[in-house]
Design a protein around this motif. Structure first.
Motif, PDB file in Angstrom:
ATOM      1  N   LYS B  41       0.834  -1.211   0.000  1.00 16.91           N
ATOM      2  CA  LYS B  41       0.000   0.000   0.000  1.00 16.91           C
ATOM      3  C   LYS B  41       0.867   1.259   0.000  1.00 16.91           C
ATOM      4  CE  LYS B  41      -1.899  -1.105   3.947  1.00 16.91           C
ATOM      5  NZ  LYS B  41      -1.052  -2.270   4.262  1.00 16.91           N
ATOM      6  N   SER B  42       1.821   1.302   0.911  1.00 16.13           N
ATOM      7  CA  SER B  42       2.675   2.500   0.965  1.00 16.13           C
ATOM      8  C   SER B  42       3.458   2.658  -0.327  1.00 16.13           C
ATOM      9  CB  SER B  42       3.653   2.415   2.135  1.00 16.13           C
ATOM     10  OG  SER B  42       2.942   2.402   3.351  1.00 16.13           O
ATOM     11  N   THR B  43       3.913   1.540  -0.855  1.00  9.94           N
ATOM     12  CA  THR B  43       4.654   1.587  -2.118  1.00  9.94           C
ATOM     13  C   THR B  43       3.790   2.205  -3.212  1.00  9.94           C
ATOM     14  OG1 THR B  43       5.930  -0.347  -1.474  1.00  9.94           O
ATOM     15  CG2 THR B  43       5.869   0.176  -3.816  1.00  9.94           C
ATOM     16  N   MET B  92       2.721  11.039   4.397  1.00 12.16           N
ATOM     17  CA  MET B  92       3.359   9.736   4.599  1.00 12.16           C
ATOM     18  C   MET B  92       2.953   9.055   5.892  1.00 12.16           C
ATOM     19  SD  MET B  92       7.255  10.373   3.371  1.00 12.16           S
ATOM     20  CE  MET B  92       7.735   8.653   3.308  1.00 12.16           C
ATOM     21  N   GLU B  93       3.129   7.755   5.860  1.00 13.20           N
ATOM     22  CA  GLU B  93       2.920   6.947   7.050  1.00 13.20           C
ATOM     23  C   GLU B  93       3.920   7.356   8.137  1.00 13.20           C
ATOM     24  OE1 GLU B  93       3.004   2.818   5.931  1.00 13.20           O
ATOM     25  OE2 GLU B  93       3.648   2.220   7.921  1.00 13.20           O
ATOM     26  N   GLY B  94       3.463   7.354   9.378  1.00 16.67           N
ATOM     27  CA  GLY B  94       4.376   7.655  10.473  1.00 16.67           C
ATOM     28  C   GLY B  94       4.554   9.145  10.704  1.00 16.67           C
ATOM     29  N   LEU B 168      -3.328   9.647   1.660  1.00 13.93           N
ATOM     30  CA  LEU B 168      -3.140   9.573   3.109  1.00 13.93           C
ATOM     31  C   LEU B 168      -2.710   8.164   3.485  1.00 13.93           C
ATOM     32  CD1 LEU B 168      -6.288  11.408   4.511  1.00 13.93           C
ATOM     33  CD2 LEU B 168      -3.908  11.978   4.981  1.00 13.93           C
ATOM     34  N   ASP B 169      -1.533   8.044   4.075  1.00 13.86           N
ATOM     35  CA  ASP B 169      -1.024   6.722   4.439  1.00 13.86           C
ATOM     36  C   ASP B 169      -1.173   6.483   5.937  1.00 13.86           C
ATOM     37  OD1 ASP B 169       0.120   4.256   4.385  1.00 13.86           O
ATOM     38  OD2 ASP B 169       1.973   4.867   3.376  1.00 13.86           O
ATOM     39  N   GLU B 170      -2.127   5.671   6.273  1.00 13.62           N
ATOM     40  CA  GLU B 170      -2.384   5.248   7.657  1.00 13.62           C
ATOM     41  C   GLU B 170      -2.388   6.384   8.666  1.00 13.62           C
ATOM     42  OE1 GLU B 170      -1.026   1.597   9.004  1.00 13.62           O
ATOM     43  OE2 GLU B 170      -0.473   0.832   7.039  1.00 13.62           O
ATOM     44  N   PRO B 171      -3.296   7.319   8.495  1.00 14.30           N
ATOM     45  CA  PRO B 171      -3.348   8.433   9.439  1.00 14.30           C
ATOM     46  C   PRO B 171      -3.744   8.010  10.856  1.00 14.30           C
ATOM     47  CG  PRO B 171      -5.225   8.505   7.944  1.00 14.30           C
ATOM     48  CD  PRO B 171      -4.301   7.442   7.434  1.00 14.30           C
TER      49      PRO B 171
HETATM   50 MG   LIG Z   1       2.610   1.025   4.780  1.00  9.55          MG
END
Ligand SMILES: [Mg+2]
Ligand SMILES: Nc1ncnc2c1ncn2[C@@H]1O[C@H](COP(=O)(O)OP(=O)(O)O)[C@@H](O)[C@H]1O
Lengths: 294, 268
Positions: B41-43, B92-94, B168-171
């Motif tokens: 997913k992030s990729t 980004m995630e994190g 939005l990556d894993e907010p």
């Molecule tokens: Mg990810």
């Protein structure tokens, strides 16, 4: 006691100049993680540039300064683009080796272009010291300090107020996140070299005047190492405080020890200090604080 | 608005991570991309944002297209700053806030691609309206903000580029349930009020499916299922795998965050 004040005041004034050149170094390190061993050689190069331009007598000093600054910015861009950019992603040690190589190339280039032999870099600054409350202050030291303070204030405003200043600090914090907001990371790298070039131009003018211009001038630039080791490689504030301390320590050491050892104290005492600091605080006194939330 | 067509991504010239991903995000909608940890997913989001380079990743086949004023344009193989200028921004995630910059400087950094300073000021106020807590802490260095505040800052920073599409990556990662709800509500509002099209990656499938119109499920670098959000919500497999798995997933992906932090200085 007055002798002590002389040494203190002049040491601090010179220290500001160390601070300025060290800021150039710190900037490159912060933004690009490159340890630039050629910072002193940039200073030397700038000093040659200034001495040659003034020597030709075509331009007055006020015209030479902007030309010199522009030239050093251009040199910074060229070095970043030509030498450092291709090395992005390579091991740190390779990059360090390249900056050391660059240092010697700059020295060789200066010798070829402008011949060996020491040149004068005359500045319209009076030689006889000012006497303020019984303390002797060297005018060139005052010029050095004023130049350094003005430059540092300008850098400070740039970093906190301008779009690219904020971008540079963002890149220092997190390169990939910077890319997500549309910051051109490579342009920021180039910019940090350009600013280091400006700092070197100021250093070259002042030190070239004090010490005369030849390739040995690059050694003065090596004083950035004790300065940044004291202050922390990546702290601008640290570079300023480190510069002041190094200026102070070497001035006092030279004042009191030179008569016994026959001179030269200035050239090694800062490094002794550096080694001592490394024993106690490997990250310097202002090294990047790692923010830990609870 | 945004579509991926059979996209493959390879890391280090050898590791095939996305194996032909196709996703479509219609204008004005929220589409969610779900899947367990390591699915890709992030990729996918990094590929869209054009920031795979630093991780030695590359889009090898397929296309990523964005609808512009004059029809669809390809945005794969463009520079990240061009993609931001075209109106696509990745959060980004994190969280990845600039820790040593103040909250407000983070937001200004988000507006880096813009020259319309007056409008930037107005957008700053808009972000503060959406996230009043950030307004209170505008002079605080981002590293000292709480996790929830950092997530808000990351979203606000994304908004400052005036995006048409926000990735939005894993907010919700690592946030307390109440905060998660608050963040999701704001995401929904951004979509409805500001008209931002959103591609939302989540481990918290239950939550994501409540605000999204559409969902795609990713496994092993492929989309294995997609459909309307309410259909997916009632799908038995999804109930079993994703609505139950999110706890384990959340813990795993936390490790990812640390991993990314270590890699942060990739360019040196
Ligand atoms: Mg990810
Ligand atoms: N920089 C990288 N180099 C090599 N492999 C990577 C890299 N980043 C991610 N991967 C691998 O790609 C796969 C998908 O990762 P990612 O896209 O982060 O998944 P998700 O976001 O769905 O958890 C994982 O197997 C991961 O190990």
């Amino acid at each position: 006691m007055e002798f002590f004040f002389d040494l203190t005041v002049n040491g601090l004034l010179v220290g500001l100049m160390y601070a300025l050149v060290a800021v150039g170094f710190v900037l490159i390190y912060k933004a690009t993680s490159v340890i630039n061993f050629a910072q002193g050689d940039l200073v030397m190069f700038a000093a040659y540039g200034a001495a040659v331009m003034l020597g030709l007598g075509w331009m007055p000093l006020w015209a030479v300064i902007p030309v010199l600054a522009t030239g050093m910015v251009a040199l910074g861009f060229v070095l970043e683009r030509g030498i450092l950019r291709p090395l992005i992603g390579q091991p740190v040690i390779s990059v360090i080796m390249v900056t050391i190589g660059l240092a010697f190339v700059l020295q060789g280039l200066a010798a070829i272009l402008w011949k060996a032999g020491t040149r004068e870099l005359p500045l319209p600054v009076r030689v006889e010291p000012y006497v303020v409350g019984g303390v002797f202050i060297s005018p060139i030291n005052v010029v050095a300090a004023v130049t350094a303070i003005l430059s540092l204030v300008a850098f400070g405003l740039f970093f906190t107020r301008s779009r690219f200043g904020i971008a540079m600090r963002a890149v220092a914090d997190d390169q990939q996140a910077s890319m997500t907001v549309g910051i051109n990371v490579r342009r920021v790298f180039a910019l940090s070299w350009a600013i280091a070039g400006i700092a070197a131009a100021a250093g070259g003018l002042i030190w070239g005047n004090m010490l005369g211009v030849d390739t040995f001038l690059a050694l003065v630039g090596l004083k950035v190492f004790p300065v940044v080791i004291l202050g922390g490689l990546d702290s601008i504030l640290g570079a300023i405080v480190g510069g002041l301390i190094v200026g102070l320590v070497e001035s006092i050491a030279a004042g009191y020890l030179d008569p016994y050892v026959g001179g030269g104290t200035k050239d090694f005492v800062p490094y002794v200090l550096m080694i001592l600091v490394l024993f106690v605080r490997p990250h310097g006194f202002f090294g990047r604080e790692i923010i830990e939330r609870v | 608005m945004l579509r991926l067509n059979n996209v493959e991504v390879v890391y280090d010239r050898s590791i095939l991570v996305l194996r032909g991903v196709s996703v479509e995000v219609p204008e004005g909608t929220i589409v969610t991309l779900l899947g367990s940890n390591g699915a890709g997913k992030s990729t996918t989001l990094k590929a869209i944002a054009g920031i795979l380079g630093p991780e030695r990743g590359e889009v090898t086949t397929g296309s990523i297209e964005l609808k512009g004023r004059d029809g669809w344009v390809r945005i794969d193989h463009r520079l990240p700053e061009e993609i931001v200028r075209m109106g696509v921004v990745l959060v980004m995630e994190g969280r990845r806030v600039f820790e040593h910059l103040t909250a407000e400087e983070n937001l200004l950094a988000g507006a880096h691609t813009r020259r319309d300073l007056g409008a930037v000021r107005r957008d700053l106020d808009l972000v503060y309206q959406y996230f009043p807590r950030l307004a209170e802490r505008r002079r605080t260095r981002a590293g000292y903000l709480s996790g929830g505040e950092q997530q808000m800052l990351a979203i606000g920073r994304g908004l400052m580029s005036q995006p048409r599409v926000m990735l939005l990556d894993e907010p919700s990662l690592g946030l307390a349930p109440m905060l998660v709800e608050e963040i999701f509500e704001i995401v929904k509002r951004l979509n409805q009020t500001e008209g931002v099209t959103i591609l939302l990656v989540e481990q918290n499938a239950a939550m994501a499916l409540t605000i999204a119109e559409h969902g795609s499920i990713m496994e092993n670098g492929r989309i294995v299922l997609d459909g309307a959000a309410d259909t997916l919500q009632n799908n038995e497999d999804i109930k079993e795998f994703y609505l139950g798995l999110s706890e384990v997933g959340a813990r795993k992906s936390y490790r990812d965050v640390k991993h990314y932090r270590r890699r942060k200085r990739w360019l040196s």
